[in-house]
Design a protein around this motif. Structure first.
Motif, mmCIF file in Angstrom:
data_model
loop_
_atom_site.group_PDB
_atom_site.id
_atom_site.type_symbol
_atom_site.label_atom_id
_atom_site.label_comp_id
_atom_site.label_asym_id
_atom_site.label_seq_id
_atom_site.Cartn_x
_atom_site.Cartn_y
_atom_site.Cartn_z
ATOM 1 N N ASP A 105 59.075 12.761 44.638
ATOM 2 C CA ASP A 105 58.083 11.910 43.801
ATOM 3 C C ASP A 105 58.084 10.542 44.028
ATOM 4 O O ASP A 105 56.966 9.894 43.730
ATOM 5 C CB ASP A 105 58.192 12.167 42.252
ATOM 6 C CG ASP A 105 57.958 13.469 41.744
ATOM 7 O OD1 ASP A 105 57.162 14.419 42.329
ATOM 8 O OD2 ASP A 105 58.288 14.164 40.707
ATOM 9 N N ASP A 108 55.273 9.386 46.083
ATOM 10 C CA ASP A 108 54.057 10.188 45.369
ATOM 11 C C ASP A 108 52.712 9.506 46.080
ATOM 12 O O ASP A 108 51.638 10.429 46.192
ATOM 13 C CB ASP A 108 54.023 10.462 44.010
ATOM 14 C CG ASP A 108 52.839 11.144 43.391
ATOM 15 O OD1 ASP A 108 52.746 12.463 43.830
ATOM 16 O OD2 ASP A 108 51.903 10.698 42.937
ATOM 17 N N ASP A 109 52.701 8.487 46.186
ATOM 18 C CA ASP A 109 51.312 7.445 46.240
ATOM 19 C C ASP A 109 50.918 8.007 47.585
ATOM 20 O O ASP A 109 49.597 8.143 47.937
ATOM 21 C CB ASP A 109 51.342 6.102 45.813
ATOM 22 C CG ASP A 109 51.421 5.739 44.447
ATOM 23 O OD1 ASP A 109 50.967 6.707 43.517
ATOM 24 O OD2 ASP A 109 51.772 4.754 44.018
ATOM 25 N N VAL A 112 49.846 11.716 48.239
ATOM 26 C CA VAL A 112 48.642 12.198 47.909
ATOM 27 C C VAL A 112 47.700 11.826 48.563
ATOM 28 O O VAL A 112 46.605 12.331 48.915
ATOM 29 C CB VAL A 112 48.410 11.502 46.311
ATOM 30 C CG1 VAL A 112 46.706 11.598 45.760
ATOM 31 C CG2 VAL A 112 49.451 12.193 45.338
ATOM 32 N N ALA A 113 47.814 10.368 49.361
ATOM 33 C CA ALA A 113 46.838 10.063 50.326
ATOM 34 C C ALA A 113 46.928 10.960 51.467
ATOM 35 O O ALA A 113 45.768 10.931 52.158
ATOM 36 C CB ALA A 113 47.168 8.405 50.538
#
Length: 457
Positions: A105, A108-109, A112-113
């Motif tokens: 996590d 995460d950013d 996600v991309a």
């Protein structure tokens, strides 16, 4: 002359909670040998990981025990999903990561991309390492020197097959279970896996039904198995549970495979309506076909909510719950299931309830969650319940009344092991299984619809 079809199949069954070795008789449909141990997570650097060497010792010891008194014609494998082994030659480059570890996590950013769209992978974004792609993404960036030595990425069932044969393989049921690594409709690696270069590291694609080879000479010597014992490729555990039903039912139908996770397979359903925000996803079956699915952590929630003191409810216990509107509201394992943002709660103090009343409330709760999960998957047709929930009469009766569809209890209690053993029959095989049985009507569920309305209100 064709080789005879193997009859007694030793299945190495790695569940998230327990590890089993089962010898399954394909002729009678029964198990003739079963040994179990807990699936231990080692909470130590570099991150929480599975005790694969402890499992290895268990498998060798129990195979030797089984082979002493029992004929073993072949080996097969089934494991939980969201797990891959990173190999550097014949050794692990990094420990096999526990998918409940939340370390991934941290990225995460960026993940996600990078991850593929739901329309490509039919994979929702899940917490921790439940998207196996997130594990690889995090491992590659957190341990770049170790990851640079990786020569092969192997799904978990095929990792165990490799240890018994020395043959490397990958297989679509594990690649396609909410990994972000597989494009089910294309039947190939996802654009994300290709962009990361991992498609070149994955072991060669094989069918779950493939005979990879025979046990190594060392394994034969250590266990007493014949050196020509064939080894089959293996399969993801929920898809192992699904396989007997694919071979014996006509679509549309629904399979509810239960254990730590409860997985709904909407066989014959349409994936286009899946809701990624409510844990809708596609699985990939043993034939490589996408199957609309949904999930919730049913077995884990049952254990949490009963606190290890489950007791079969009496009819009076059930009436106490329904008449008193004793409600359990979702969800107690956050981030997954049809109510991922729910904060689980009781309408009463659970410690004030008898064990039977408390268990009744939990069984009704899980039936309500199961109905919601089936709606997410677009499930239709009769419902076949396999695994531990099949022994919960109240759950099954409530689910039948709530859905208005017949509920059948799958024959046998070891669906994952049974399905994995059936790989030895080949893709055109016909299993020898007793018929699924309809449920009885042992509980008075008058007022369940009103109770369900209070639960959703």
């Amino acid at each position: 002359m064709m080789a005879p079809v193997p009859r007694f199949i030793a299945v190495l069954d790695v569940g998230k909670t327990n590890v089993k070795l089962v010898v399954h008789d394909l002729e009678t449909g029964g198990d003739v040998f079963v040994r179990t141990r807990p699936n231990v997570v080692i909470d130590a650097p570099p991150y929480p990981h599975y005790d694969v060497e402890g499992m290895w010792a268990f498998f060798l010891d129990t195979l030797k025990e089984a082979a002493t008194n029992q004929r073993i014609d072949a080996l097969s494998f089934t494991t939980h999903g969201a797990t891959f082994a990173l190999l550097a030659g014949n050794q692990l480059a990094l420990p096999v990561l526990d998918y409940e570890f939340r370390g991934p996590d941290a990225l995460d950013d960026a993940y996600v991309a990078a991850r593929p769209s739901f329309a490509e992978s039919f994979t929702p974004r899940l917490p921790g390492g439940l998207n196996a792609g997130a594990q690889l993404y995090w491992q590659a960036r957190s341990y770049p020197d170790a990851f640079a030595k990786v020569t092969a990425i192997v799904p978990y069932p095929q990792y165990w097959a490799f240890r018994f044969t020395g043959v490397l393989a990958s297989e679509p049921t594990s690649l396609g279970v909410h990994t972000d690594l597989w494009a089910p409709k294309r039947r190939d690696f996802s654009s994300f896996a290709n962009a990361e270069g991992w498609n070149r590291l994955f072991a060669p694609l094989r069918s779950a039904f493939d005979r990879l080879g025979t046990v190594t000479a060392d394994i034969a010597a250590r266990t007493g198995l014949s050196p020509d014992t064939p080894v089959y490729c293996g399969i993801h555990d929920s898809n192992a549970s699904l396989l007997p039903h694919l071979l014996t039912h006509k679509p549309p139908f629904t399979v509810l495979s239960t254990g730590t996770w409860a997985i709904i397979f909407a066989v014959g359903g349409d994936a286009s309506a899946l809701d990624a925000g409510r844990d809708g996803l596609c699985n990939v079956d043993a034939f490589g076909n996408p199957v609309p699915s949904s999930r919730f952590m049913g077995g884990r929630e049952f254990d949490l909510l009963t606190e290890g003191h489950a007791k079969k409810p009496t009819p009076e216990d059930v009436r106490t719950v329904l008449d008193g509107c004793i409600l359990v509201r979702p969800t107690f394992v956050p981030g997954c299931g049809p109510f991922p943002a729910g904060k689980g709660s009781w309408s009463v103090e659970p410690t004030s309830l008898t064990a039977g009343v408390r268990t009744a409330a939990v069984s009704l709760y899980l039936a309500l969650v199961a109905r919601a999960a089936m709606e997410v998957a677009g499930a239709a047709g009769p419902i076949v319940v396999e695994g531990p929930f099949g022994r919960d009469t109240l759950f099954a009766e409530a689910l039948q009344q709530l859905t208005g569809r017949p509920v059948l209890i799958a024959a046998g209690a070891t669906g994952t092991s049974t399905g994995a053993a059936m790989l030895a029959l080949g893709p055109d095989g016909r299993p020898s299984l007793p018929p699924d049985r309809p449920i009885g009507g042992g509980y008075d569920l008058t007022g369940l619809d009103i109770y369900a309305g209070q639960w959703t209100g």
